[in-house]
Write a protein that holds these residues in place. Structure first.
Motif, short mmCIF file in Angstrom:
data_model
loop_
_atom_site.label_atom_id
_atom_site.label_comp_id
_atom_site.label_asym_id
_atom_site.label_seq_id
_atom_site.Cartn_x
_atom_site.Cartn_y
_atom_site.Cartn_z
N ASN A 122 34.68 22.84 32.31
CA ASN A 122 34.54 22.44 30.91
C ASN A 122 35.20 23.48 30.00
OD1 ASN A 122 33.13 20.68 28.87
ND2 ASN A 122 32.26 22.68 28.34
N VAL A 123 34.86 24.74 30.23
CA VAL A 123 35.59 25.86 29.62
C VAL A 123 36.20 26.67 30.76
CG1 VAL A 123 35.39 27.98 28.26
CG2 VAL A 123 34.16 25.92 27.55
N THR A 124 35.34 27.26 31.58
CA THR A 124 35.73 27.85 32.85
C THR A 124 34.66 27.44 33.84
OG1 THR A 124 36.29 29.92 34.00
CG2 THR A 124 34.51 30.02 32.37
N ARG A 125 34.95 27.43 35.11
CA ARG A 125 33.96 26.97 36.08
C ARG A 125 32.74 27.89 36.06
NH1 ARG A 125 38.78 25.37 39.15
NH2 ARG A 125 38.75 23.08 39.22
N ALA A 126 31.60 27.30 36.41
CA ALA A 126 30.31 27.98 36.25
C ALA A 126 30.30 29.36 36.90
CB ALA A 126 29.19 27.11 36.82
N HIS A 127 30.81 29.47 38.13
CA HIS A 127 30.74 30.76 38.84
C HIS A 127 31.51 31.85 38.10
CE1 HIS A 127 33.48 27.79 40.61
NE2 HIS A 127 34.37 28.75 40.75
N HIS A 128 32.65 31.48 37.51
CA HIS A 128 33.40 32.47 36.74
C HIS A 128 32.63 32.88 35.48
CE1 HIS A 128 36.67 31.88 39.43
NE2 HIS A 128 37.01 30.69 38.99
N HIS A 129 32.04 31.92 34.82
CA HIS A 129 31.31 32.20 33.59
C HIS A 129 30.09 33.07 33.87
CE1 HIS A 129 29.52 30.41 29.62
NE2 HIS A 129 29.61 31.72 29.59
N ILE A 130 29.37 32.77 34.95
CA ILE A 130 28.18 33.55 35.31
C ILE A 130 28.55 35.02 35.50
CG2 ILE A 130 26.49 33.93 37.16
CD1 ILE A 130 26.57 30.81 37.53
N LEU A 131 29.62 35.27 36.22
CA LEU A 131 30.03 36.65 36.48
C LEU A 131 30.57 37.32 35.22
CD1 LEU A 131 31.67 35.92 39.94
CD2 LEU A 131 29.55 37.21 39.54
N TRP A 132 31.34 36.60 34.44
CA TRP A 132 31.88 37.15 33.20
C TRP A 132 30.78 37.50 32.22
CZ3 TRP A 132 31.76 35.11 28.18
CH2 TRP A 132 32.61 35.71 27.25
N SER A 133 29.70 36.72 32.20
CA SER A 133 28.59 37.00 31.28
C SER A 133 27.97 38.37 31.53
CB SER A 133 27.50 35.93 31.42
OG SER A 133 27.95 34.69 30.93
N ARG A 134 28.10 38.88 32.74
CA ARG A 134 27.50 40.16 33.10
C ARG A 134 28.48 41.32 32.99
NH1 ARG A 134 25.00 35.90 34.64
NH2 ARG A 134 22.75 36.00 34.99
N ASN A 135 29.76 41.02 33.09
CA ASN A 135 30.77 42.05 32.84
C ASN A 135 32.04 41.34 32.39
OD1 ASN A 135 32.96 43.97 33.11
ND2 ASN A 135 31.50 45.27 34.22
N GLN A 136 32.39 41.54 31.13
CA GLN A 136 33.48 40.77 30.57
C GLN A 136 34.85 41.32 30.92
OE1 GLN A 136 32.31 40.12 26.45
NE2 GLN A 136 30.73 38.67 27.08
N ASN A 137 34.90 42.25 31.88
CA ASN A 137 36.16 42.63 32.51
C ASN A 137 36.50 41.72 33.68
OD1 ASN A 137 36.88 44.90 30.88
ND2 ASN A 137 35.25 46.06 31.88
N TYR A 138 35.58 40.84 34.03
CA TYR A 138 35.82 39.88 35.12
C TYR A 138 36.89 38.88 34.70
CZ TYR A 138 35.18 36.03 38.35
OH TYR A 138 35.41 35.03 39.28
N ARG A 139 37.72 38.48 35.67
CA ARG A 139 38.72 37.44 35.45
C ARG A 139 38.68 36.43 36.60
NH1 ARG A 139 38.11 39.12 31.27
NH2 ARG A 139 39.59 39.87 29.70
N PRO A 198 40.57 34.90 38.91
CA PRO A 198 41.04 34.99 40.29
C PRO A 198 40.21 35.93 41.19
CG PRO A 198 42.85 35.29 38.73
CD PRO A 198 41.58 35.40 37.96
N MET A 199 39.36 36.75 40.59
CA MET A 199 38.70 37.82 41.35
C MET A 199 37.78 37.29 42.44
SD MET A 199 37.80 40.60 38.37
CE MET A 199 39.08 41.41 37.42
N LEU A 200 37.02 36.24 42.15
CA LEU A 200 36.08 35.72 43.14
C LEU A 200 36.81 35.10 44.32
CD1 LEU A 200 33.12 35.31 43.92
CD2 LEU A 200 33.18 33.12 42.71
N ASP A 201 37.92 34.39 44.05
CA ASP A 201 38.69 33.79 45.14
C ASP A 201 39.21 34.87 46.09
OD1 ASP A 201 38.30 31.21 44.28
OD2 ASP A 201 40.13 31.15 43.07
N ARG A 202 39.63 36.01 45.54
CA ARG A 202 40.09 37.10 46.40
C ARG A 202 38.95 37.68 47.22
NH1 ARG A 202 43.32 38.67 41.79
NH2 ARG A 202 41.83 40.34 41.29
N LEU A 203 37.78 37.79 46.60
CA LEU A 203 36.62 38.34 47.29
C LEU A 203 36.24 37.46 48.48
CD1 LEU A 203 34.97 40.91 46.49
CD2 LEU A 203 33.24 39.36 45.59
N LEU A 204 36.40 36.15 48.32
CA LEU A 204 36.08 35.20 49.39
C LEU A 204 37.19 35.10 50.42
CD1 LEU A 204 34.31 32.76 50.50
CD2 LEU A 204 35.76 31.31 49.05
#
Length: 388
Positions: free
Chosen positions: A46-63, A65-71
């Motif tokens: 809708n804006v960004t996918r939920a998992h990205h938004h959840i992580l960004w809400s806790r540290n706004q340096n998150y971007r 692509p980071m979760l895909d690399r972690l996985l």
């Protein structure tokens, strides 16, 4: 009995959820996910996918692509089911063995799965993956036959899902959110796959770690955290957990309710501090708001996700975000990204009746919208409704 008043209960919960501090500073993504326990995945952008938004809400340096690399590259997380599809720290994998068995057996018992196996067997799918490498469901061409039902899936998808639920297949990586399945032995490190913790040890770990991340909770809240134990197992665990602390927690109406807390609850209370006044737009799938009963009890904030509610029956809107300011939910907002036009559109804004409307709060909301626009790379925030 230790009593936790409502204000401190809200502070404890936000601290446990990583929403107490200002969301800036060095980013340790694996630690953030470990602290949360899991991060729910959702396909809707809708804006960004939920998992990205959840992580960004806790540290706004998150971007994004980071979760895909972690996985897919670092193998620091794995995908499976808590209450829904989620990513979890890879070191949790040994404690997920009974969940593989529970969900794999459950899906294997469905008549639709048995029918699917008759058309394309699991061994055939595993053989292709073994030979060709990670495959998505798009690599197979079986079709739904007969009258189509909502959520119907072709036979190969049903079989691949059962193999994934049972732990025989694992998510290798995602490409534009399309999931690629691989043999688990090629994704999960052997020392995690070969762990031999018995069911009792796994239940103890699940309940203890749920309580640790809740900061305090009822038996139902402990059970629902991972949704990997049943009510009886949770109750038996609580009866035997000698170091869990019985407390009373005040809800937003001033009622005192019994709960359990982790052994270090007094230390947490002694070091507790007021949450940041930073205003944050919270995703509907954020773990801080997922348990609607807990949300209502602690904050007096009634919220429901209306994406799957017919439009005529919605009270608010399709994708509505709670607004957290300090230790209060002060409103909700409907926003949507138009990436092609480089806009973030604000279509509806509803302050809570008890939340004082002020220019300062509006400025904080505007600043958060601007930060969210930067996350997704759009240039302008457009208000299509009254700002106050």
């Amino acid at each position: 009995m230790l009593r936790i008043d409502n204000r401190k209960a809200r502070w404890l919960w936000l601290q446990a959820q990583g929403l107490s501090d200002t969301p800036i500073g060095p980013l340790d993504l694996p630690e953030m996910i470990r602290r949360l326990g899991y991060v729910q995945l959702d396909t809707i952008q809708n804006v960004t996918r939920a998992h990205h938004h959840i992580l960004w809400s806790r540290n706004q340096n998150y971007r994004e692509p980071m979760l895909d690399r972690l996985l897919g590259e670092d193998r620091a997380v794995f995908e499976h089911f808590t209450h829904d599809a989620s990513v979890l720290p890879m070191e949790f994998y040994p404690m997920w063995q009974r969940q593989f068995r529970r969900l794999g057996d459950k899906v294997a018992g469905y008549a639709s799965f048995k029918k699917a196996v008759a058309e394309i067997g699991g061994e055939e799918i595993k053989a292709r993956i073994a030979a060709e490498g990670p495959l998505s469901t798009q690599a197979f061409d079986t079709k739904v036959t007969g009258k189509k039902q909502m959520w119907d899936r072709p036979p190969h998808k049903r079989v691949m899902d059962q193999l994934w639920y049972s732990g025989e297949l694992a998510t290798s990586h995602r490409l534009n959110f399309t999931k690629y399945y691989d043999l688990s032995e090629r994704v999960i490190p052997s020392h995690h796959r070969e762990a031999t913790d018995d069911d009792e040890s796994q239940i103890d770990w699940l309940c203890r770690n749920a309580l640790d991340r809740l900061a305090f909770g009822s038996l139902g809240e402990i059970q629902r955290f991972w949704d990997a134990v049943n009510a009886k197992e949770t109750r038996l665990w609580a009866d035997s957990a000698k170091d869990a602390v019985t407390v009373e927690v005040e809800n937003h109406e001033g009622q005192w309710l019994k709960a359990l807390a982790p052994p270090d609850i007094e230390v947490r209370l002694a070091t507790l501090s007021r949450p940041t006044t930073r205003l944050r737009i919270i995703n509907p799938f954020d773990p801080a708001v997922r348990d609607r009963n807990r949300l209502l009890a602690l904050f007096g904030f009634h919220y429901r996700n209306e994406m799957f509610v017919p439009a005529a029956k919605r009270q608010w809107g399709y994708y509505v975000y709670p607004i957290l300011e300090g230790d209060r939910f002060v409103g909700r907002i409907e926003i949507k990204a138009d990436r092609a036009a480089s806009h973030l559109r604000v279509t509806q804004y509803w302050p809570e009746p008890a939340a004082r409307r002020s220019a300062a709060r509006h400025d904080r909301l505007s600043a958060e919208l601007a930060r969210l626009a930067r996350l997704i790379g759009v240039e302008q925030v457009l208000w299509e409704c009254d700002r106050l």
